[in-house]
Design a protein around this motif. Structure first.
Motif, PDB file in Angstrom:
ATOM      1  N   ARG A   1       0.837  -1.208   0.000  1.00  0.00           N
ATOM      2  CA  ARG A   1       0.000   0.000   0.000  1.00  0.00           C
ATOM      3  C   ARG A   1       0.867   1.252   0.000  1.00  0.00           C
TER       4      ARG A   1
ATOM      5  N   GLU B   1       0.723   4.051  -2.955  1.00  0.00           N
ATOM      6  CA  GLU B   1       0.461   5.464  -2.677  1.00  0.00           C
ATOM      7  C   GLU B   1       1.701   6.324  -2.825  1.00  0.00           C
TER       8      GLU B   1
ATOM      9  N   ARG C   1     -10.172   5.432  -3.945  1.00  0.00           N
ATOM     10  CA  ARG C   1      -8.916   4.798  -4.346  1.00  0.00           C
ATOM     11  C   ARG C   1      -8.731   4.873  -5.853  1.00  0.00           C
TER      12      ARG C   1
ATOM     13  N   GLU D   1      -5.656   6.834  -7.687  1.00  0.00           N
ATOM     14  CA  GLU D   1      -4.751   6.134  -8.604  1.00  0.00           C
ATOM     15  C   GLU D   1      -4.748   6.793  -9.971  1.00  0.00           C
TER      16      GLU D   1
ATOM     17  N   HIS E   1      -7.985   2.497   6.721  1.00  0.00           N
ATOM     18  CA  HIS E   1      -8.745   3.044   5.600  1.00  0.00           C
ATOM     19  C   HIS E   1      -9.953   3.851   6.080  1.00  0.00           C
TER      20      HIS E   1
END
Length: 557
Positions: free
Chosen positions: A222, A226, A399, A403, A460
């Protein structure tokens, strides 16, 4: 094709099936895609030949023309630069400094020694690159302080003995010799054991596991996703004396992030290649221990705190909290590296199946019973589902948008196709030179490298009454999942269902989740989807771990 046959080798690589050969100084052919070195050789007569139809290239030492400022470097130096920046990023995020200075660095030296790339008198051949720093279109070389890390392997390799003897502190993780490795097939071992970009993350994960950091593999991936830990396009940040162009960048260029299963498998393989001893025990005080790690995922999933009591019962009954089960030992005949994060959520799912059955009927019946009792702060599965489901959908959309923004920012304008390829190459070098000079003037760090002020949350979702929370908290709700029958306290759900627990032969049978998914209860599938989203893995991986937990739990029950 006729021109290619007269100039070089046109057969596909036996490892990757790609026709992209290079020729070493000694005339040996090597695959530029996977670094596989083959036994076929040819004599190179024209030292000026650099590229033949974009397929065969010769990387050779520069002619002895008396020029200064010519730098020759090998592939492992590039990966060392990448590991250095990944380690710096993790330290900036709060990982202990011993992770980089005492563990990761020693793992890297041990890997170079056991693969005979360094720390040995007879190193194997690896592709080399030559950079002319005197070219006007190239940026200036970086200061010595920036080169210190990447030059350590070369300097230390010259002073180390052939037996690989090192200091006592380094011997903690670097003990052993090359005799521990048996090369049954030299050609395969050379290509399979060379470094790749996914293996840089696998090496970082092994070092994190050695120092017992509370960072799971899902957390690491993760951070990479990110851009808190650098991975994509890191070759663009190479110093001037290591700058690559064109097809030579393929070794370090990656266009997508590796999956959880890929890094996990590479970590096991790298540990075997390095011949590492048993890792420090995952004891009761280690945050990777399932008893402690499940607390994190219970908070993340907004489940009641009282559920942890039942989770611990499942862990104890399945004997999954003992050190021998959790500790990674690469020296075993079949080394097993536990997926600690997937194991933790699998235990939670098994516990919820015990309490609520999750067969699309019993859980809703129990929810109706809890609603009729009208007790304050009594946990209701239907209410929990209606609270968590919208938050998941919003998180998935968030998300996807994040992205998309990252990909848009990292994308580069394409250079128009020109007839003269040398003009394109020169323009590209000028652009990179200007970017490098601007970076020096602004004193900015390399792309993707986080600053010391970077913060990252392990969660999250945020549950509570605050304005920006994802929904009301149910952490302090009480479970009403037991009843008294003839004076004996028992579970309200008296039956437990499970899929087929018979293991399949791994060599002849693959994953069956896609086949059985339509027949599984929808609530169970939804729960798999929820936890797979939290970890960034597939539903099949979580389901597989649930089956493993059920095997141990029911066998010992």
């Amino acid at each position: 094709m006729d021109e290619q046959l007269t100039c070089g080798y046109s057969e596909p690589c036996g490892q990757c099936a790609v026709v992209d050969w290079g020729v070493s100084d000694g005339g040996h052919f090597f695959c530029k895609n996977c670094h596989n070195v083959i036994e076929k050789t040819r004599e190179v007569e024209d030292n000026s030949t650099q590229h033949i139809r974009g397929k065969i290239s010769r990387i050779s030492k520069p002619k002895k023309s008396g020029k200064e400022g010519v730098r020759e470097w090998v592939v492992c130096e590039g990966f060392q630069f990448i590991l250095k920046h990944q380690a710096d990023a993790l330290v900036n995020l709060g990982v202990c400094k011993q992770f980089k200075t005492e563990v990761l660095w020693n793992f890297w030296k041990r890997y170079l020694q056991n693969t005979r790339q360094a720390y040995t008198k007879n190193p194997v051949y690896t592709p080399k690159f030559t950079v002319d720093l005197t070219s006007e279109s190239e940026p200036e070389s970086m200061a010595e302080s920036e080169q210190s890390f990447q030059s350590r392997a070369t300097s230390e390799a010259e002073g180390i003995s052939a037996s690989g003897s090192i200091t006592d502190r380094q011997a903690l993780v670097c003990s052993g010799s090359l005799d521990a490795l048996s090369y049954v097939n030299k050609r395969e071992s050379r290509s399979l054991k060379l470094m790749t970009m996914p293996r840089t993350l696998a090496l970082c994960y092994l070092a994190l596991l050695w120092v017992r950091e509370a960072i799971t593999l899902a957390d690491l991936l993760r951070m990479v996703s990110e851009r808190h830990v650098p991975y994509l396009n890191l070759h663009e940040d190479f110093p001037a004396e290591m700058r690559l162009f064109g097809r030579d960048t393929q070794i370090f260029r990656v266009e997508s992030l590796p999956s959880y299963s890929v890094i996990h498998g590479e970590a096991v393989y790298m540990a075997k290649v390095m011949n590492l001893p048993s890792f420090p025990a995952v004891s009761q005080d280690c945050l990777l221990q399932p008893t402690l790690l499940t607390v994190r995922y219970l908070l993340e999933s907004n489940l009641p705190d009282s559920l942890h009591v039942w989770v611990c019962k499942v862990i104890d009954q399945a004997a999954m909290g003992i050190d021998s089960f959790l500790t990674f030992d690469p020296l075993r005949r079949k080394p097993r590296l536990i997926c600690y994060d997937i194991l933790a959520v699998a235990v939670i799912i098994v516990t919820m199946k015990l309490l609520f059955k999750l067969d699309d009927q019993e859980e809703w019946r129990l929810s109706d019973v809890a609603l009729k009792r009208k007790k304050k702060k009594a946990f209701n599965l239907r209410k929990w589902f209606n609270t968590v489901q919208p938050a998941i959908e919003q998180a998935k959309q968030k998300r996807e948008r994040a992205e998309a923004r990252r990909q848009w920012k990292s994308s580069k304008p394409l250079i128009p196709s020109l007839k003269n390829k040398s003009v394109v190459l020169k323009k590209r070098r000028v652009v990179e030179h200007l970017q490098h000079r601007f970076q020096k003037l602004t004193d900015s760090s390399p792309k993707q490298s986080p600053s010391t002020t970077d913060t990252i949350s392990s969660f999250h979702f945020h549950w509570g009454k605050e304005e920006f929370s994802d929904g009301p908290s149910m952490h302090h709700h009480r479970l009403n999942c037991t009843l008294k029958k003839e004076g004996v306290k028992c579970l309200a759900n008296r039956k437990y269902w499970h899929a087929d627990l018979k293991p399949c032969p791994p060599k002849f049978c693959g994953d069956h989740y896609s086949e059985i998914e339509p027949s599984l209860p929808r609530m169970y599938v939804w729960l798999l989807d929820f936890f797979s989203f939290l970890l960034g893995v597939t539903q099949a991986q979580v389901h597989k771990e649930v089956i493993n937990v059920e095997r141990r739990f029911l066998k010992r029950r």
